[in-house]
Design a protein around this motif. Structure first.
Motif: not given
Ligand code: SF4
Lengths: 464, 243
Positions: A437, B57-58, A362, A397-398, A393-394, B40, B50-51, A401-402, A404-406, A408, B182, A388-389, B46, B54
């Motif tokens: 944030m 899928r997008l 990162y 955060e996970k 992941h904390a 969207t 590192g996701y 991101m879940k 946000a993914g849902w 979107l 960072n 990164r993949a 994502h 997801e």
């Protein structure tokens, strides 16, 4: 002896925060990286066929890596035929054991060293010290780092974080027989180091080096350098031990034509480096040992995306253009490989088990400057994203991101979320966001949330 | 020409003015525009954080929504680069997904590319009487290789004085989640960028990506510099009447 990198605490964001606040360090780094970056750009610009050379460098390295087993065996035979001895080291501990035993067999307690990333990586100096053997670095910048009990912070210029008045202090304090009245004039500093080193060269019976390239066809090792200390180390002592990563291989002599153009221009911004030393096996009166180091490289080779990192010729061009390296400094990466290449190589060689190593992928804004400048076209951003993949992941955060993914995943959910945001827009603070944030609002204002999203505006105007 | 707009989730949610500017600009140039409502997000955040699952899928959703359009225009260099440069790496070679990506990706254009390469206009008939400096943004510069396309468009805007930005090619420090992961380095990069912007004496900083502008603009605003940020589309959409 400098402390050890392995198991360095912290993580990249924390380590770099300290560096960012050190204005002297930031000034030193900026000045040094911008100078060398400018030089590189101008000498690279001179070559009309740079793009072709770069493509050739990439192709040769890829071909070698695909056939590494075959070429390594060929190299071993060629070195043996020329009177050298080849050792294979699976990891750092094994390599250190082999080198220590070789030095002990000579009965010597001191060795001189040519600057080498591989021996830094395995922390050979520390391993030798534990056995009562003192290793003396002979590269000027390595010497400064060693005397200062410090870590290297750059691949090519390990003491890049030091300015000349700091170097003068280190010499006065730590270097035996420093001339009185030493000024911080660069030629004066270099002369003082030269006097100090000359004595060492003449006294030493054992030298340890790395190599920039190994030629499978002939068994030749190649070292490029600027100061001449390498040539002294390689030729004067009776025993020469070279520790080299298995990826440093080139199939044939004529491949050097490409790399002897790519490397100096990319690293020091010179058309040609002042000293190129080549040796094949053992010369008369000298005992030569080659230690071939794996230390995680075979694992990297197995990774389809990450393996391109093994093309690296350690020119450090990516460090010099990296805006993150420029502000964070080399120490923040907690490894002998700092900067963009370190951010992809270290987590691959060491794994991402520690907090520091997991934070390295990162340590980049993915701006792509490193990829553009790399003489063997390593797509560093691509490898970063891939790592990164795989990084841990904390939990928070996970979860974020879940969610946000849902949202979107479906435009109706997105529209609903936008309407909620518009409703509470008056409540969103411009200067201070809560939770993680807040990292945004420490230095930046938050944009105003609009009354209406684009999609709602479109719906109202176009579909009505 | 019928054009599908990909407004991007950041613009849609936080900067609707940019989307509206794209609509009025392209209509002024004779395009028929459509906003496929099911769109969207390209999945860049994502994937780059590192996701991947997801993100994939997008990406699949994106290729479904935009399949069958001749041209897709996005007012974002980084989202266009995501689709064109990174999508092909997400799908298994030879798979159905890879085929869908190969169909859609080449039709996706960043705004300045679309204007210059597809519509073949450099003068869009805009009027904007201000001193402007342009930040090229990394993904536009090194991902899409936009080159001087945005500058060519800006130079043809009446009344506009384009001043060069020192260190223009250096990253502003946004980098998506990099800005919060960072923060110290990101802020240091942002501060250097805003110093360079101030040195130009420009009233407006322009770029082809609102995410970078959000970071730089947030820094400019915190420092109370008085410099405004504007998306390229907004300047190109400006006319004498709208001033
Ligand atoms: S990754 Fe490329 S630019 Fe960086 S040190 Fe290695 S060869 Fe040089």
């Amino acid at each position: 002896m400098s402390a050890t990198f392995l198991g360095m605490p912290g993580n990249f964001p924390k380590n770099s925060q300290k560096a960012v606040q050190d204005s002297q360090l930031r000034y030193n780094l900026r000045k040094a990286t911008h100078t060398i970056r400018g030089k590189r750009a101008s000498v690279v610009g001179e070559l009309p066929d740079w793009a072709e050379l770069r493509a050739a460098g990439k192709a040769i390295k890829d071909h070698t890596l695909r056939n590494l087993d075959r070429y390594l065996v060929q190299l071993e035979r060629a070195v043996q035929d020329a009177g050298g001895t080849v050792h294979w080291a699976r990891d750092a501990a094994e390599a250190n054991r082999i080198v220590t035993a070789l030095v002990k067999a000579t009965g010597e307690r001191e060795v001189v060293k040519v600057k080498s990333m591989a021996t830094q990586e395995i922390e050979l100096n520390q391993a030798l010290a534990a056995e009562g053997i003192t290793a003396y670095e002979t590269d000027l910048a390595e010497l400064i780092v060693q005397l200062g009990d410090d870590f290297p912070s750059h691949i090519l210029v390990p003491a890049i974080h030091r300015n000349r008045s700091e170097i003068r202090e280190i010499f006065l304090e730590k270097m035996p027989k420093t001339p009185e009245g030493l000024t911080d004039d660069p030629p004066a500093l270099a002369e003082a180091a030269r006097l100090h080193l000359r004595e060492r060269f003449l006294r030493s019976k054992v030298a340890i080096s790395g190599a920039n390239f190994m030629v499978a066809e002939t068994g030749t090792l190649v070292v490029l350098e600027s100061e001449g200390n390498g040539r002294m180390c390689l030729t004067l002592p009776e025993t020469l031990i070279s520790v080299v990563g298995i990826e440093k291989l080139l199939p044939a002599w004529r491949d050097l034509e490409v790399f002897l153009q790519l490397l100096p221009r990319s690293s020091t911004g010179e058309r040609m480096n002042p000293y190129t030393s080549m040796w094949t096996g053992a010369v008369e009166g000298q005992d030569f040992h080659l230690v071939l180091l794996d230390n995680g490289r075979t694992g990297v080779l197995a990774d389809e995306v990450g393996r391109q990192a093994l093309r690296c010729i350690r020119c450090s061009a990516c460090l010099n253009v990296c805006p993150v390296y420029e502000r964070a400094g080399g120490h923040a990466y907690g490894s002998v490989y700092p900067g963009p290449i370190g951010a992809i190589l270290t987590p691959q060689l060491r794994g991402m088990g520690s907090e520091l190593d997991a934070s390295l992928p990162y340590a980049s804004s993915l701006c792509g400057a490193c990829y553009d400048v790399c003489p063997v076209a390593i797509d560093i951003p691509e490898v970063l994203v891939d790592l990164r993949a795989k990084a841990p992941h904390a939990a928070a955060e996970k979860a974020g991101m879940k969610v946000a993914g849902w949202i979107l995943d479906d435009h109706r959910r997105l529209a609903a979320a936008q309407r909620i945001a518009a409703k509470v827009r008056g409540l969103v603070p411009k200067k201070r966001l809560p939770g993680p944030m807040s990292a945004w609002t420490d230095t930046r204002d938050v944009p105003e949330i609009p009354e209406e999203s684009f999609r709602d505006w479109w719906e109202r105007n176009e579909r009505a | 020409m019928r054009v599908a707009l990909f407004i991007t989730c950041v613009n849609d949610t936080l900067f609707p003015g940019t989307g509206k500017a794209v609509v009025s600009l392209l209509r002024r140039l004779g395009c028929e525009v459509d906003f496929p409502a099911a769109q969207t997000c390209c999945g860049q955040m994502h994937v780059n954080t590192g996701y991947r699952a997801e993100g994939v899928r997008l990406a699949r959703h994106f290729t479904e929504v935009f399949a069958g359009y001749d041209a897709v225009v996005a007012p974002s260099g980084s989202c266009a680069a995501m689709v064109r440069e990174q999508y092909p790496k997400l799908a298994r070679p030879g798979s159905k997904g890879a085929a869908a990506i190969a169909e859609v990706a080449p039709r996706v254009h960043e705004l300045s590319e679309f204007l210059i390469d597809v519509l073949k206009v450099e003068d869009v008939g805009a009027y904007f009487p201000h001193r402007v400096t342009y930040h090229p943004t990394c993904h536009s510069l090194r991902g899409l290789r936009l080159g001087d396309r945005p500058a060519r468009l800006l130079r043809n805007v009446r009344g506009l004085e384009l001043v060069p930005l020192p260190g223009a090619e250096e990253c502003c420090g946004f980098g998506g989640t990099f800005a919060v992961k960072n923060p110290a380095v990101s802020a240091a990069m942002g501060a250097d960028k805003t110093r360079n912007i101030m040195d130009t004496g420009a009233e407006v900083l322009c770029a082809a990506d609102n995410s970078c502008l959000m970071h730089i603009g947030g820094t400019l605003s915190r420092q109370k510099t008085g410099v405004r940020t504007m998306h390229l589309a907004e300047i190109l959409a400006s006319t004498e009447e709208s001033q």
